[in-house]
Write a protein that holds these residues in place. Structure first.
Motif, mmCIF file in Angstrom:
data_model
loop_
_atom_site.group_PDB
_atom_site.id
_atom_site.type_symbol
_atom_site.label_atom_id
_atom_site.label_comp_id
_atom_site.label_asym_id
_atom_site.label_seq_id
_atom_site.Cartn_x
_atom_site.Cartn_y
_atom_site.Cartn_z
ATOM 1 N N PHE A 107 3.813 14.908 -13.276
ATOM 2 C CA PHE A 107 4.246 13.487 -13.144
ATOM 3 C C PHE A 107 3.030 12.365 -13.373
ATOM 4 N N ASN A 108 3.495 11.457 -14.267
ATOM 5 C CA ASN A 108 2.467 10.586 -14.533
ATOM 6 C C ASN A 108 2.927 9.244 -14.258
ATOM 7 N N LYS A 109 2.143 8.550 -13.508
ATOM 8 C CA LYS A 109 2.474 7.143 -13.077
ATOM 9 C C LYS A 109 1.842 6.101 -14.082
ATOM 10 N N GLU A 122 7.398 12.086 -16.545
ATOM 11 C CA GLU A 122 7.316 13.376 -16.399
ATOM 12 C C GLU A 122 7.119 14.241 -17.825
ATOM 13 N N TYR A 135 11.220 7.556 -15.234
ATOM 14 C CA TYR A 135 11.659 7.514 -13.756
ATOM 15 C C TYR A 135 11.286 6.206 -13.313
ATOM 16 N N GLU A 139 3.766 11.265 -3.806
ATOM 17 C CA GLU A 139 3.562 11.835 -5.438
ATOM 18 C C GLU A 139 3.555 13.187 -5.208
ATOM 19 N N LYS A 189 -0.726 21.297 -10.450
ATOM 20 C CA LYS A 189 0.599 20.645 -9.945
ATOM 21 C C LYS A 189 0.437 20.633 -8.593
ATOM 22 N N ILE A 207 7.280 6.135 -13.852
ATOM 23 C CA ILE A 207 6.738 7.437 -13.898
ATOM 24 C C ILE A 207 7.343 8.319 -15.084
ATOM 25 N N ASN A 221 6.815 15.045 -4.559
ATOM 26 C CA ASN A 221 7.763 14.813 -5.459
ATOM 27 C C ASN A 221 7.624 15.956 -6.541
ATOM 28 N N GLU A 222 6.119 15.767 -6.885
ATOM 29 C CA GLU A 222 5.759 16.714 -8.212
ATOM 30 C C GLU A 222 6.177 18.182 -7.869
#
Length: 953
Positions: free
Chosen positions: A891-893, A886, A859, A307, A275, A884, A310-311
């Motif tokens: 977190f996966n864009k 989660e 998101y 990113e 992470k 995004i 945020n994660e």
């Protein structure tokens, strides 16, 4: 650990640890029965802690549950409650750490209150992120609670990646090239000089000693760093994220100028477990002059920094936003050393190789011990292995000894007083320290299966006890601290391996929300840590279904095996997984992936040294197998082989007999072949195990082993052996088993009569018109005809090696120095993406909508307060970010697969729970998709199948 027929653990893992009941007074003095801990973690480590506490005689412990486990997800009630039924010892919070700094601090206060109100005197955090949260650990200590883990000072000095790197340099530990002070450099860039820094301190009323700012012994960076620390205490920001991003661009550009062929890894100082990390592509992957390529390579640094923050939830005001930028050594292996100390002494317990990982998430972890390496060197020398292989094994032994020495030195420097992990990357004869994880690791069992700790009375060495659990060691250190003498490392098994059973799909993408409805019992030799999911109902002996909670990580269980050699452990793991079945509703796991991967190494070379880049190319190769298999029509191929046999028969009677013989084999052959082709990971393992049994030249397959023996072994490999009264769906059918058994008995008798097991010799003999010794003409004629009948139609099995040859599967090969040769084609990102979609086709969507590729939390924007990625009426291009999701803490864009226009956004708000296949956007695509008809699909499959038939007619 408790043991029963449903939940087996190696009895050597946790010995009797009732120290309080010892007859020896010195041993008895290390009892911990007076402790009353609160367990505030989840997953397998929570159940392990409960079991260890029980066995230590620690009664009255409590557990903390997150309401996300039991409220957001129905039927996800913590399985530990099946054991701990006293409601007074079960406590709940909304979630463990909170969404931001304010909630995190609120949660800390709440946990302290729960502990005080219920009489708990200590805290156990396992391997969650709370275990490395300095603020939380210090708050617990200040509240008078005994923290079972490294103290707050150690967490600060070793756990924060920037501080750890500085300490490592000070004590002579090798570190990765890069920067560890991006935030400090940002402050200096913004406020320019000492005068600017002093003004900043005055303007913001920061608690920084004037003497420090005036000191001639302190560098400008050290002064800026002190000011940063003061800003964290006050809860203010000294720069914005845009300024940090620009400073990272400058720092990364300098690194790229020196290393244009390397990628750069950016990571938050508080990240871990995959992470809070992102990788910038190397300049060499772009076009133009070196300056232009560097500019393109650094352009995404600010976006990725956002990113990352945020994660790890460090984007709030006053959070430590420092991000490290390090050279990503491309041929790296990820190895780590287990370290343990009590503040006075510090020692190591061998290593673990964690290179088999994807997206920074470890998948298969293997022990690295002096004993196993020495054994491997001896074995390689005895079989006259290539000198490169022997050199690599000896080199690894030297590197391991150096890493262990550095790990002990570093642990002592930070005053380690519990269990931690010293993480390194290894590149040939070189190694570099990455970070120290100041917590017990998920894979700690890999170490404790290889080594125990013997504590002896310095005044009387005959007084001693052995600890085989790192959790127990943590408790002992927390309770008895420096009273514990330096232990002796005691060798157990030479090798162990751990497979992480995760809720992921065939492409290893997180898959949230599945329900486990059935899980086979653990088998002999299997060590299964699954937090109690597979414990049966004590009254009915029925498996109790469990809903996997996608709010957290994707791990379901840790599967471990041991042995005297690495081969022993892998073979035991393969056998464990072969007999394991797990099923449910909307359930995806990586069990098939592990079965294929473990068998790939058994077949290719158990001493292979994969790098952290291995898994994605391997997945791509497996995807190519599946892609080719999707274009094969097995029933059509079987029928064509039958037609060819019948047409080639000399007489009508013979042709009818052959047709009958082949028809009898239809399900015998097609069922396992179709099953194998439908499971590409399992197919990969089978190909590797059997690579010595066949050869392929210009598409034509030649067997060096009786194909019927190969078929019999395939049934076993697929766990489809005949079992009386078992469901027919999961085993060879009885009439097929009789036919196969008859054939194998025939060939066993023939081998004995011909006094050879060599298949080539047997086939050549059977083609002779002259009977060999011991056979008269009628008998030999009967033998030849029986052979023709048994082998008729078995050619269908050749489709399996044929596909591998067509996809160049075996170009992924182990070199003489144990490195793995990865073809350039498998490194192509476009091909990797295509094959991931072959392994897991996107959910079916209408032509005017985009649907969720997975379940999770939706998101629509990069971070709170920012604009949505895409709005109604806007046009998007292929590759543009859309949203995004989660999933399992990551977190996966998600990027647009094609170009089009958003007609309507179907979701509103942040953090909305979505399901796989759920429509998210109504769209108008730029181009209309073209779909194949059923007739076109059939024609394509038969054309490709025809190529196989032409080569193997």
């Amino acid at each position: 650990m408790t043991s029963n027929k449903h939940y087996l653990h190696n009895p050597k893992v946790h010995a009797d640890r009732q120290l309080a009941n010892s007859d020896n007074e010195w041993v008895k003095s290390f009892s911990c029965t007076d402790m009353k801990p609160l367990i505030i973690c989840r997953g397998p480590i929570r159940k392990e802690a409960m079991d260890v506490f029980d066995e230590m005689g620690i009664n009255g412990y409590g557990i903390l549950l997150s309401e996300k486990d039991s409220i957001t997800y129905a039927n996800a009630l913590a399985p530990e409650l099946r054991k701990l039924t006293d409601p007074g010892r079960v406590h709940r919070v909304p979630d463990y750490t909170g969404a931001d700094k304010e909630e995190r601090q609120q949660r800390i206060r709440q946990i302290i209150a729960i502990a005080h109100e219920n009489g708990y005197d200590s805290i156990f955090t396992g391997y969650g992120f709370m275990a490395e949260d300095e603020e939380m650990v210090r708050s617990m200590e200040n509240a008078g609670l005994n923290f079972i883990g490294p103290c707050a000072d150690t967490v600060r000095d070793a756990g924060l990646k920037d501080e750890a790197k500085r300490t490592a340099l000070a004590v002579g530990v090798s570190v990765t090239p890069g920067i560890d002070n991006a935030s400090t450099l940002t402050v200096i860039e913004k406020y320019k000089d000492l005068a600017g820094l002093k003004k900043l301190v005055a303007d913001e009323a920061l608690n920084v000693e004037p003497a420090l700012l005036d000191s001639k012994d302190k560098t400008l960076e050290e002064k800026a760093n002190a000011i940063l620390s003061a800003s964290f205490e006050k809860g203010i920001d000294l720069f914005d994220l845009e300024e940090l991003g620009e400073q990272l661009k400058v720092a990364v550009a300098k690194m790229f100028a020196d290393y244009p062929e390397n990628r750069v890894r950016m990571k938050a100082i508080s990240g871990g477990g995959g992470k809070g990390q992102r990788i910038l592509p190397a300049p060499s992957s772009y076009e133009g002059s070196l300056e232009e390529r560097i500019e393109q390579a650094t352009a995404r640094a600010p976006e990725l920094a956002l990113e990352i923050l945020n994660e790890v939830k460090c984007n709030g005001v006053g959070d430590n936003k420092n991000i490290l930028a390090e050279l990503n050594i491309e041929t790296t292996r990820h190895q780590e050393i287990q370290v343990i100390g009590n503040g006075d002494w510090c020692m190591t317990m061998g290593g673990r190789d964690c290179s088999l990982q994807m997206h920074e998430q470890k998948l298969l972890e293997v022990s690295v011990t002096i004993e196993e390496l020495k054994s491997s060197i001896t074995e390689a020398e005895q079989r006259n292995a290539h000198t490169d292989e022997i050199a690599t094994l000896k080199q690894d032994l030297v590197v391991l000894e150096k890493m262990e020495a550095e790990a002990a030195r570093f642990g002592a420097a930070v005053g380690l007083n519990s269990v931690s992990t010293f993480e390194c990357i290894v590149d040939g004869p070189s190694h570099f320290f990455m970070e120290m994880n100041t917590r017990i690791q998920v894979e700690h069992r890999v170490t404790e299966l290889c080594y125990g700790l013997e504590f002896s009375n310095p005044a009387n060495p005959s007084d001693s006890f052995v600890v085989n659990s790192l959790v127990e060691a943590m408790v002992l250190i927390a309770r008895h601290s420096t009273r514990l003498p330096l232990p002796k490392r005691v060798a157990r098994d030479n090798a162990s391996v751990e497979a992480r059973l995760n809720a992921t799909n065939q492409a290893l993408q997180p898959h949230a929300g599945g329900v486990i409805t059935q899980w086979s019992n653990a088998v002999e030799g299997e060590i299964r840590d699954d937090q109690g999911i597979s414990v049966h109902n004590p009254d009915t002996d029925v498996f109790m279904k469990y809903h996997l909670a996608g709010a957290y990580d994707s791990n379901i269980a840790l599967l471990l095996t041991t042995g005297q050699t690495r081969l022993d452990t892998y073979q035991a793991m393969a056998e464990t997984i072969r007999q394991t079945t797990i099923s449910g509703s909307n359930l995806c796991t990586n069990l098939e992936f592990h079965y294929g991967l473990v068998n790939w190494f058994i077949g290719q070379g158990i001493n292979a040294r994969p790098t952290t880049r291995f898994i994605v190319p391997y997945l791509t190769a497996v995807g190519q197998l599946k892609d080719r298999a999707n274009n094969i029509d097995i029933p059509y191929a079987f029928q064509q082989f039958k037609n060819a046999y019948v047409q080639s028969a000399a007489h009508q009677t013979t042709s009818k007999a052959l047709a009958t013989a082949i028809d009898r084999k239809s399900t015998l052959l097609m069922r396992p072949i179709e099953m194998l082709l439908s499971e590409p990971h399992i197919y990969s393992g089978w190909l590797s195990l059997n690579k010595a049994n066949y050869s392929v030249h210009k598409g034509e397959v030649t067997w060096s082993k009786n194909p019927l023996e190969v078929l019999s072994e395939l049934y076993h490999y697929l766990n489809m052996d005949y079992v009386d009264s078992a469901p027919a769906l999961y085993q060879i059918w009885d009439h097929d088993d009789e036919l196969l058994s008859e054939a194998l008995a025939f060939y066993a008798d023939l081998e004995q009569r011909l006094e050879t097991k060599n298949w080539d010799v047997i086939c050549n003999t059977l083609q002779s018109n002259t009977p060999p010794a011991g056979f008269d003409a009628p008998l030999w004629d009967a033998v030849v005809n029986a052979h023709i009948g048994f082998q008729a139609g078995v050619d269908l099995l050749s489709i399996l090696p044929y596909i591998a040859d067509q996809t160049d599967f075996f170009s992924l090969v182990i070199n003489s120095d144990l490195s793995i040769e990865i073809p350039d084609a498998l490194l192509d990102e476009q091909l990797q993406e295509q094959m991931a979609k072959v392994l897991v086709p996107p959910p079916v969507a209408k032509s005017d909508e985009i649907v969720a590729e997975s379940g999770g939390m939706f998101y629509p924007r990069e971070a709170p307060g920012m604009e949505e990625f895409i709005k109604q009426g806007e046009h998007f291009n292929a590759g543009d970010p859309l949203y995004i999701v989660e999933v399992m803490k990551m977190f996966n864009k998600v990027y647009a697969p094609f170009s089009g226009t958003i007609d309507k956004v179907l979701l509103e708000g942040d953090g909305v729970i979505i399901k796989k296949g759920q429509p998210l956007f109504k769209i108008t695509p730029d181009e209309v998709a073209v779909f194949e008809s059923d007739e076109e699909i059939m024609a394509r499959k038969r054309k490709v199948t025809g190529l196989f038939l032409a080569a193997n007619a």
